[in-house]
Write a protein that holds these residues in place. Structure first.
Motif, short mmCIF file in Angstrom:
data_model
loop_
_atom_site.label_atom_id
_atom_site.label_comp_id
_atom_site.label_asym_id
_atom_site.label_seq_id
_atom_site.Cartn_x
_atom_site.Cartn_y
_atom_site.Cartn_z
N GLU A 152 0.82 -1.21 0.00
CA GLU A 152 0.00 0.00 0.00
C GLU A 152 0.86 1.27 0.00
OE1 GLU A 152 -2.95 -0.10 3.03
OE2 GLU A 152 -4.25 -1.33 1.75
N GLY A 153 2.10 1.15 0.44
CA GLY A 153 2.99 2.31 0.41
C GLY A 153 2.77 3.30 1.54
N LYS A 154 2.29 2.78 2.70
CA LYS A 154 2.02 3.67 3.81
C LYS A 154 3.09 3.57 4.91
CE LYS A 154 -2.32 3.61 5.28
NZ LYS A 154 -3.69 3.08 5.54
N LEU A 155 3.31 4.67 5.58
CA LEU A 155 4.15 4.68 6.78
C LEU A 155 3.25 4.64 8.01
CD1 LEU A 155 6.79 7.52 6.14
CD2 LEU A 155 7.14 5.05 6.01
N THR A 156 3.83 4.23 9.15
CA THR A 156 3.06 4.27 10.40
C THR A 156 3.76 5.19 11.40
OG1 THR A 156 4.28 2.48 11.46
CG2 THR A 156 2.40 1.84 10.08
N ALA A 157 2.98 5.67 12.34
CA ALA A 157 3.55 6.51 13.40
C ALA A 157 4.64 5.75 14.15
CB ALA A 157 2.44 6.95 14.35
#
Lengths: 350, 350, 350, 350
Positions: D110-115
C-alpha cells in the motif's frame, strides 16, 4: 491602465489557445513523447537547418538555464556571463544552487560580452600557477537579445563561437526573447546561425506569444546524453508535455513566432522614436521589443497614471531608466496613447 | 634556496611535534571529544573572555569556510565578500559548490570591505521590487588580516559588526592568519573583540605554527546547533581529533601563538623596510607577515636565484607585485640574506 | 582502561612521527607537489604494478569518498552501495550533500555486495520504461574489508569488476582498512589486483598506522582529469601536503604498512579465538582486525570495567553485538588481559 | 485505443480552458501576484478553514516536492519516506540533488508509513552514540493517496502528526492526487484536517483536472519565510503566474475539484469490481482512481489491443500487476468497454 512593464502580462496568442481547445480531449502519452512534441521538434530542426540537433521543451527560462548548465558542467567548472546576465542577476542564485560559480565579467549598459574578454579570462585562468584553486571556466552564457535589449551581430557571434571552440568552452545562448532578436531591423542572425555557432541555446516561448515554454536546442553531441534525466531531476518535465509541443508547433508551423515578434518590435520602435523626438535619452541601445528610455523622476508619476513600466536603473539623483515593453498582445491603440503621453511629457521636459 | 613564497613551507613549531611525540601512545576517544580538545577549547574561551562560545577544530581553511557558510545559510541566501576574498578567489568555488552565491563587492588593493558598502548592498536588495529574484544577502565574510595583509581597525570592525546586526546579517571573520593580525604593530584588536563583534570566526593554525588545523569559534547561539553534523558531512571531522586539540593546546597554553606570529611580523617589517629603503613601491599596505613589494620584472630573475616568492599581480608591462612571507620558521639568517639581496637590487634599480 | 573500541585511539606509528621530526624544518612547496609526495606516489605505483595510475593524498575517508564520487558522476547518476556501506550509513549524508543518491542494496551481516545484485539493479533500471524518472546507476562502491570486517575473495572481486565493466559502471573500492584486508590470513587479493580491477580505490592511512591520510588511486583515465580541482573544492587539499607524502612514504618504503596490519590481525584472531572458545557467537565473520562477538547484555558491564568496545547492533532483547578492534598500537599485554577477561566471562556465561 | 495508463492523458477540464480563453487578453502582473492567484488562495484557505496558511502555486509535483524539502531542511537533515514514496522512487533523485538524503523505510504494497515506524526511526537516531555521523531525520513525507492508491485514515494521520510534533519533525503530505483521496468512498479526511495535521502539504492540480499546477499550503509559520525566493531559485516561478491562479480558482469556486475526482473514483470502482468478479487479484488495495489488478501475462496482449495500461510490478513468473487509471476525462463509454473486456478475459482465465 495599459501595461508596458513587461512582455508577459497577457495569456497566449489566440491561435495557441485555440489549438489547445481543439486537442483538449485527445489522449496522448505524457512527458514530451507525444506526436505534437515530435512535430514541433521537426519544425525547429527545420528552422535550424540541422537534422541532428536534440530539442527538449521546458516550462520556464530559469529552469532551462540551470538545467542546461548543471547538465553540462563538472562540479569545479563555472560559466562566464556578463554581470547583467540573467543567470547572474535575476535567478536567485539558481546556478549557484546547482553548485556552479557564475564567472561574472564587466560589461557596458548593453550587457554584451566580447570574444576578447572570453579569451582573456580563459588565458588568465590557465596562466595562473594556482588555477587549481580557482573555478575553471568551461561555458560561456550570452543572452540574445541581452537583458537590456541589445543584439549581437553575426560577426560578433562568430568570433565568440570561435573563441569558445578554441578554448574548449561550451557556448550557451539564452534566447528568452529570441523572436524579437531574429526579427529586429538590421539583424543579420538567423536560427540556423545559432544552431551552427552555439553548443546549446534555447528558443523562448513565454515572452514570445506562448502561455509558457522554452525549447532547448542541443547541437553539441557531448551535451546530448541523458538530458531527459536532467529535465526530470530539475523539475522541468511536464506531465502533459504535449502542452509544450502544441504551443511550439503553433508558433513555428507558419511563421507565427516571427510575425508576432516582428510586429512587437515595430511598435517598440515607434515608442522609442517618440522618446527620442521628445528629447529623452536612452540607458542602452535596443533594437528589440524592450526599450529603456531615461526619464526625469518628476515625470514618472504622470507617466504612471495610465501606463505601467519597470524601473530599470537609477541614472542619477533626478533621472531613472525605465523599461517599456511591447509584445504580441500590445494593441496599436495602447501604443498610440503611450506615444501621445510621451510627446506631452517631452514638452513638459523642455 | 630560501623559501619566502608562503608561510607553510615547513612542518610545525617544534613544541607541537614534541607534544605529539609525548602523547602518541595515549589512548583517547576520537572525533574531537577527547581531553586535549577540551583543554584547548577552554584556553580559547579564555582568550575570547567568553565562556559561552562553541569551539570546533577543523583541518583546513577552505573546509572551515564552506562548512561555516553552508551551516549558517538557507539555500537562497548568499555571503558578501570582497572581490579578493579567499572564498571568492581561491577556493575553487567551494562555497558555490555548497549552493550559495558569493556576493562579491569591489575593494581596493587592501582587500577590505566597509560598513557603508554592506549597508548599501543590503538596502539595494530590499528596495529592489524584484528582490525575490535575487540572492538574499545574509552573511558578511571578511578576512583579518586580508589576503593582502591589511588589517581592520577596531572602529572599522565595530561599525561592520553594527551594520551586520542592524541588517540581520551574520558576520564571519576568516582568521587564517589571525595570529599575525593580533600581534601586528599598531593593532588595536584582540581575540575577545572578535568574540564580541563576530557571529563566528576562526583562528588559523596551519599558517601560524601548527601542522594544520583551524579553530572555529561560534558566538551566535543561532549558529551553534548541530555544527558537528556539518563538520562530519563536509569531511572535516578528523578521526584522531586529539591531533587538533594537542596543537591548539600547545599554541595557547603559554602564548606561543602570539610569540611566533609577533616574531614573524618583526622579520617581515625588516624586509619591508629594506624594500622601501631600496626604493621599491608596494602593491598594498601590510602590517603583517605577508609583504607585497613591486619589482621591475628585470630584477625578478636575480631575486629568484636564491629566494622563492609568489607572483601576486601584474602591475604594468614592466612591473610585478610579489608576495614575500615570513613565519615562525623563518630564520633570521635567511631574512638577512634576503635583505642584502633587496639592497643590492635596489642599487641596480636606480 | 584498555581501548578496543576502534583502531584510531592512539597517534601514529613511531616511525612516522620520527620522520616528521627529521624533516620538520625542511622547506618544500605546498599542496602535495613536494618531493615526499612524489616518492610516496612512486612507491604506491610500485605496489600497484602500474605506472599509469594517478595517486592523490587526502586527509580523511569521508572526504575521499565524496570527493571521488562527486568528481566521477553526472548529477542524475547514483552510486550502488550495500545498506551497511560507510557512505550510506556513517557519513552524515555526505554523498547526498554533493547531490547524488546512494542506491542502497540489501546485504547480509558481512556487508558485501554480489556481482549478481549489481547486474540485477542495472538491468532493472534500464528495463523500466520510466528509467528517466529514476537515478541512473553509474558507480559501485564496496568496502574492503567491509564495515563488518569481511573480505571479498579475488574471484568475487573479479566478477564484480566484470559486471561493472559490462554495464558501464565505475568500481570504487573504499580501503579505509585496506592493510588489514591485504594481510588477512587466507586473503588472495593484492594491491595490484585492486589496481587492475577497480576504476578507483583508496588506501587507508588513518586506521592503519598514520596520523591521518588516505591515498586515492585512480586507474581509469576517464576519472583522472582535474581531480586536483575536486580535492581543493571539497576541502581536502592540505597546505602542508608533504605531511601526507611523508606518512605514506614511511608506510610503504619497507613494508611497514603490511607488517603493522598483519600483526594487528594476528592479535584480533587470538581475541576471536578466545570468544569462540568461551562460547560466544559472532555477528559477522571477520578475518581482519575488527571482531564482532555477541555478548549477553548482562556481561557487558563486567567487560566494560577495564576495556572499551563499540556497541554494534542489538541482536535480541538480551544480546548485543560489540566491536573489538586491534591496531598497530595494541600491546600484546592488553590483548592478553582482554582474552583472560573473555575467558572468565565465558565461564560465567555457561 | 482507450488510454487507462495514467490520469494525465488529456488536457484540462473544459471549464479551465474556457476561463483561460475569457481572461486571455486581460493584463495582469506576473509571478503569482495577480488577482486570480489571490482569489484562488482565498478559496483554498476557506477549504482549509484557516486564514493563516500560506498558499503558493507551482507548476509540477517533483518541483513542489524538492522545493518544499530544500526550503525546510538544514543540510545535514533528511526526510523520512516510504520506499515506494514518489520522492524516493520516481523523481530522478531530485531531493538528493538538493543535498538531502531520503531516509527510505520499508512498507507494504500500500505504500504507507506508520507513526510507530517514524518514532522508531527517530529514537534509533538519537540513541545511537554516533548519530552525528548519520543524517538527522527532520521531516516525514507521505503521499495521500499513496503511489499505490491507498489512503490514510484520519486516526492514522492524527497519530503520524502527533509522532512528528512530539519529535520535532515536519510533516509534509504530497497530494498529487489529493482530490481522489478526499472524495473516495469511506474517506474520513478533509482538507481542513490536512491543514490542521500537516506542517505543509500540496493540492495536486495536474492529475486532478488542471493543465498543470500544484498548490502548496504552508501551515507551520517556521516554513513560511522567503518561500517565494525558493520557488524562484528552483525554477518554479511561472512568469504568467495567473495561469495557475485561474486554474485553481476554477477548480475550487464551486467544488469542481471534488466533483470530477469523485466521478473518476466511481468509474474506477466499477472497473475494480469487474476485475474482482472476473477473478483477478489486486497488487494493493486502492479506493481511489488508480487500480492495480494482477493479470496473467498471457492475457495482457489481448487487453493491450484496445486499452493502454501501466506495467506496475512483476508479481511472479506468470503474473504482472498493472495500473488502470480513470480521470475527469474518462468517458463512461470507454470504461464500459474496458469492463466488458475484463469480463471476457476473466472467462478466458478460468
Amino acid at each position: 491602465m495599459f501595461y508596458f512593464n513587461c512582455d508577459y502580462t497577457e495569456g497566449a496568442h489566440p491561435h495557441i489557445l485555440e489549438r489547445m481547445m481543439e486537442t483538449n480531449l485527445e489522449q496522448t502519452v505524457g512527458y514530451g513523447e507525444d506526436a505534437y512534441c515530435e512535430q514541433a521538434r521537426a519544425l525547429i530542426r527545420q528552422e535550424c537547418e540541422r537534422e541532428d540537433v536534440d530539442v527538449h521543451f521546458l516550462v520556464g527560462g530559469t529552469q532551462a538555464n540551470f538545467t542546461v548548465i548543471r547538465s553540462a558542467l563538472r562540479p569545479h567548472q563555472g560559466v562566464i556571463s556578463a554581470m547583467t546576465g540573467h543567470i547572474n542577476a535575476h535567478e536567485t542564485g539558481a546556478v549557484e544552487a546547482t553548485g556552479h560559480k557564475v564567472l561574472a565579467l564587466p560589461c557596458g549598459p548593453e550587457g554584451k560580452l566580447t570574444a576578447a574578454q572570453i579569451e582573456e579570462t580563459v588565458k588568465a585562468h590557465w596562466e595562473d600557477e594556482t588555477h587549481e584553486h580557482q573555478v575553471q571556466p568551461k561555458m560561456v552564457y550570452i543572452s540574445h537579445p541581452t537583458e537590456n535589449g541589445a543584439l549581437y551581430t553575426l560577426p560578433e557571434l562568430e568570433s565568440i563561437s570561435r573563441a569558445c571552440k578554441a578554448n574548449g568552452l561550451y557556448l550557451f545562448l539564452d534566447g528568452a526573447r529570441l523572436g524579437y532578436a531574429l526579427t529586429a531591423r538590421g539583424s543579420d542572425v538567423s536560427m540556423s546561425d545559432l544552431a551552427r555557432l552555439c553548443d546549446v541555446f534555447y528558443i523562448g516561448g513565454t515572452k514570445c506569444g506562448a502561455l509558457f515554454g522554452e525549447a532547448v536546442v542541443i547541437a553539441n553531441p557531448e551535451l546530448k546524453p541523458d538530458f531527459r534525466y536532467s529535465i526530470k531531476q530539475n523539475g522541468g518535465m511536464l506531465a502533459k508535455g504535449r502542452l509544450l509541443g502544441i504551443q511550439f508547433l503553433t508558433l513555428f508551423e507558419d511563421g507565427l513566432y516571427y510575425d508576432i515578434c516582428r510586429a512587437a518590435n515595430e511598435l517598440a520602435y515607434r515608442i522609442a522614436e517618440a522618446c527620442k523626438t521628445a528629447g529623452f535619452r536612452f540607458f542602452a541601445e535596443s533594437s528589440t521589443n524592450q526599450q529603456f528610455p531615461i526619464f526625469p523622476n518628476s515625470l514618472l508619476k504622470e507617466l504612471g497614471k495610465d501606463f505601467t513600466y519597470s524601473t530599470w536603473a537609477k541614472v542619477d539623483q533626478d533621472h531613472t531608466a525605465i523599461r517599456l515593453c511591447t509584445s504580441w498582445a500590445t494593441r496599436e491603440e495602447a501604443a498610440k496613447q503611450l506615444i501621445q503621453t510621451i510627446q506631452k511629457l517631452g514638452e513638459n521636459n523642455l
